[in-house]
Motif scaffolding. Structure first.
Motif, PDB file in Angstrom:
ATOM      1  N   ASN A   9      12.989  22.783  73.366  1.00 11.78           N
ATOM      2  CA  ASN A   9      13.560  24.018  72.813  1.00 11.78           C
ATOM      3  C   ASN A   9      14.710  23.715  71.852  1.00 11.78           C
ATOM      4  OD1 ASN A   9      15.727  26.380  73.139  1.00 11.78           O
ATOM      5  ND2 ASN A   9      13.675  27.226  73.380  1.00 11.78           N
ATOM      6  N   SER A  10      15.565  22.794  72.235  1.00 14.73           N
ATOM      7  CA  SER A  10      16.720  22.459  71.393  1.00 14.73           C
ATOM      8  C   SER A  10      16.303  21.824  70.070  1.00 14.73           C
ATOM      9  CB  SER A  10      17.651  21.512  72.146  1.00 14.73           C
ATOM     10  OG  SER A  10      18.188  22.151  73.285  1.00 14.73           O
ATOM     11  N   ILE A  11      15.300  21.004  70.108  1.00 11.62           N
ATOM     12  CA  ILE A  11      14.812  20.386  68.877  1.00 11.62           C
ATOM     13  C   ILE A  11      14.165  21.453  68.003  1.00 11.62           C
ATOM     14  CG2 ILE A  11      13.110  18.790  67.915  1.00 11.62           C
ATOM     15  CD1 ILE A  11      13.547  17.111  70.504  1.00 11.62           C
ATOM     16  N   GLU A  12      13.297  22.243  68.647  1.00  8.73           N
ATOM     17  CA  GLU A  12      12.554  23.271  67.924  1.00  8.73           C
ATOM     18  C   GLU A  12      13.490  24.253  67.228  1.00  8.73           C
ATOM     19  OE1 GLU A  12       8.997  24.488  70.032  1.00  8.73           O
ATOM     20  OE2 GLU A  12       9.249  26.520  69.290  1.00  8.73           O
ATOM     21  N   THR A  13      14.571  24.621  67.885  1.00  7.05           N
ATOM     22  CA  THR A  13      15.503  25.584  67.298  1.00  7.05           C
ATOM     23  C   THR A  13      16.586  24.894  66.462  1.00  7.05           C
ATOM     24  OG1 THR A  13      16.868  25.589  69.297  1.00  7.05           O
ATOM     25  CG2 THR A  13      15.139  27.240  69.162  1.00  7.05           C
ATOM     26  N   GLY A  14      16.423  23.600  66.235  1.00  9.79           N
ATOM     27  CA  GLY A  14      17.336  22.890  65.351  1.00  9.79           C
ATOM     28  C   GLY A  14      18.710  22.582  65.903  1.00  9.79           C
ATOM     29  N   ARG A  15      18.849  22.680  67.226  1.00 11.20           N
ATOM     30  CA  ARG A  15      20.166  22.388  67.795  1.00 11.20           C
ATOM     31  C   ARG A  15      20.466  20.904  67.749  1.00 11.20           C
ATOM     32  NH1 ARG A  15      19.851  26.880  71.158  1.00 11.20           N
ATOM     33  NH2 ARG A  15      18.650  25.769  72.701  1.00 11.20           N
ATOM     34  N   TYR A  16      19.453  20.070  67.839  1.00 10.44           N
ATOM     35  CA  TYR A  16      19.677  18.655  67.568  1.00 10.44           C
ATOM     36  C   TYR A  16      18.430  17.922  67.134  1.00 10.44           C
ATOM     37  CZ  TYR A  16      18.189  17.668  72.370  1.00 10.44           C
ATOM     38  OH  TYR A  16      17.491  17.607  73.521  1.00 10.44           O
ATOM     39  N   VAL A  17      18.673  16.765  66.565  1.00 13.54           N
ATOM     40  CA  VAL A  17      17.644  15.900  65.991  1.00 13.54           C
ATOM     41  C   VAL A  17      17.177  14.901  67.040  1.00 13.54           C
ATOM     42  CG1 VAL A  17      17.334  14.055  64.319  1.00 13.54           C
ATOM     43  CG2 VAL A  17      18.651  16.099  63.706  1.00 13.54           C
ATOM     44  N   PRO A  18      15.883  14.768  67.249  1.00 14.67           N
ATOM     45  CA  PRO A  18      15.393  13.855  68.288  1.00 14.67           C
ATOM     46  C   PRO A  18      15.506  12.388  67.868  1.00 14.67           C
ATOM     47  CG  PRO A  18      13.557  14.737  67.086  1.00 14.67           C
ATOM     48  CD  PRO A  18      14.774  15.428  66.551  1.00 14.67           C
ATOM     49  N   SER A  19      15.379  11.510  68.829  1.00 13.98           N
ATOM     50  CA  SER A  19      15.304  10.078  68.544  1.00 13.98           C
ATOM     51  C   SER A  19      13.952   9.785  67.914  1.00 13.98           C
ATOM     52  CB  SER A  19      15.433   9.285  69.839  1.00 13.98           C
ATOM     53  OG  SER A  19      14.243   9.424  70.594  1.00 13.98           O
ATOM     54  N   THR A  20      13.830   8.632  67.307  1.00 13.45           N
ATOM     55  CA  THR A  20      12.567   8.263  66.665  1.00 13.45           C
ATOM     56  C   THR A  20      11.453   8.106  67.691  1.00 13.45           C
ATOM     57  OG1 THR A  20      13.729   7.191  64.848  1.00 13.45           O
ATOM     58  CG2 THR A  20      11.457   6.516  65.221  1.00 13.45           C
ATOM     59  N   VAL A  21      11.786   7.652  68.887  1.00 11.51           N
ATOM     60  CA  VAL A  21      10.771   7.528  69.942  1.00 11.51           C
ATOM     61  C   VAL A  21      10.162   8.895  70.218  1.00 11.51           C
ATOM     62  CG1 VAL A  21      10.422   7.116  72.404  1.00 11.51           C
ATOM     63  CG2 VAL A  21      11.716   5.464  71.052  1.00 11.51           C
ATOM     64  N   LEU A  22      11.011   9.891  70.393  1.00  5.45           N
ATOM     65  CA  LEU A  22      10.543  11.242  70.653  1.00  5.45           C
ATOM     66  C   LEU A  22       9.730  11.787  69.478  1.00  5.45           C
ATOM     67  CD1 LEU A  22      13.071  13.569  72.441  1.00  5.45           C
ATOM     68  CD2 LEU A  22      10.647  13.971  72.109  1.00  5.45           C
ATOM     69  N   ALA A  23      10.207  11.548  68.267  1.00  5.09           N
ATOM     70  CA  ALA A  23       9.495  12.031  67.075  1.00  5.09           C
ATOM     71  C   ALA A  23       8.095  11.424  67.018  1.00  5.09           C
ATOM     72  CB  ALA A  23      10.279  11.681  65.819  1.00  5.09           C
ATOM     73  N   LEU A  24       7.980  10.137  67.304  1.00  2.00           N
ATOM     74  CA  LEU A  24       6.672   9.471  67.277  1.00  2.00           C
ATOM     75  C   LEU A  24       5.753  10.035  68.352  1.00  2.00           C
ATOM     76  CD1 LEU A  24       7.782   5.768  66.670  1.00  2.00           C
ATOM     77  CD2 LEU A  24       6.343   7.140  65.140  1.00  2.00           C
ATOM     78  N   LYS A  25       6.307  10.323  69.522  1.00  5.72           N
ATOM     79  CA  LYS A  25       5.495  10.882  70.603  1.00  5.72           C
ATOM     80  C   LYS A  25       5.018  12.290  70.257  1.00  5.72           C
ATOM     81  CE  LYS A  25       7.455   8.293  74.498  1.00  5.72           C
ATOM     82  NZ  LYS A  25       8.272   8.415  75.726  1.00  5.72           N
ATOM     83  N   LEU A  26       5.886  13.079  69.659  1.00  6.38           N
ATOM     84  CA  LEU A  26       5.508  14.434  69.250  1.00  6.38           C
ATOM     85  C   LEU A  26       4.383  14.349  68.225  1.00  6.38           C
ATOM     86  CD1 LEU A  26       9.051  16.049  68.986  1.00  6.38           C
ATOM     87  CD2 LEU A  26       7.207  16.803  70.497  1.00  6.38           C
ATOM     88  N   ALA A  27       4.560  13.466  67.239  1.00  4.84           N
ATOM     89  CA  ALA A  27       3.547  13.302  66.197  1.00  4.84           C
ATOM     90  C   ALA A  27       2.206  12.914  66.818  1.00  4.84           C
ATOM     91  CB  ALA A  27       4.004  12.243  65.200  1.00  4.84           C
ATOM     92  N   GLN A  28       2.273  12.049  67.821  1.00  7.23           N
ATOM     93  CA  GLN A  28       1.064  11.584  68.506  1.00  7.23           C
ATOM     94  C   GLN A  28       0.334  12.750  69.174  1.00  7.23           C
ATOM     95  OE1 GLN A  28       1.600   8.572  71.707  1.00  7.23           O
ATOM     96  NE2 GLN A  28       1.329   7.068  70.055  1.00  7.23           N
TER      97      GLN A  28
END
Lengths: 66, 66
Positions: free
Chosen positions: B31-50
């Motif tokens: 929720n926090s990432i989606e609403t722009g409250r903070y930027v995820p780590s690259t690990v999280l970004a890669l997992k989301l992309a996956q």
DNA sequence: ACCAAATGTAAAACTAGCTTTACATATTGT
DNA sequence: ACAATATGTAAAGCTAGTTTTACATTTGGT
């Protein structure tokens, strides 16, 4: 997480300091990421990818432990 | 940094909790990432992309302020 | 061999990512 | 209307990312 920054840097003939300057972080940050001491934020990963003209996935790869 | 998580989630018909479960983080993190409250780590970004079967660049975009 | 540039680390200090708990507000189905 | 599910937030606390300073080691050129 593994990364191919060292190779990408060699391809563009950039020193760690050059690269750090281009994306606006300290040289130690680049060194620390390159040697796997820590994982960068997504903003930094996107900027690195931009400089190298590659995708984030081409530069950073997940491992089992992630 | 902008992101298209909400849309990508809709395309896969996943709730924030579903998505959180699939990549091993808390629902609030999504929720926090989606609403722009903070930027995820690259690990999280890669997992989301996956999960979304997209590239990190298709999901996260740099802004001038980055 | 010498000098300069590049790289590897380390400690202290600050900021940001992330978890857990908890509650409030939508949204949807029946 | 009611119940269940989904979403938005917030505070406290912990961990990890990042900066600055500083020094040691390595590498490359002459």
């Amino acid at each position: 997480m593994k990364n191919r920054i060292k190779v990408a840097r060699a391809e563009k003939d950039l020193s760690q300091a050059d690269l750090a300057g281009q994306i606006g972080v300290s040289r130690q940050t680049i060194n620390s990421i390159e040697t796997g001491r820590y994982v960068p934020s997504t903003v930094l990963a996107l900027k690195l990818a931009q400089v190298f003209e590659k995708t984030v996935e081409e530069i950073f790869q997940l491992e089992e432990t992630d």
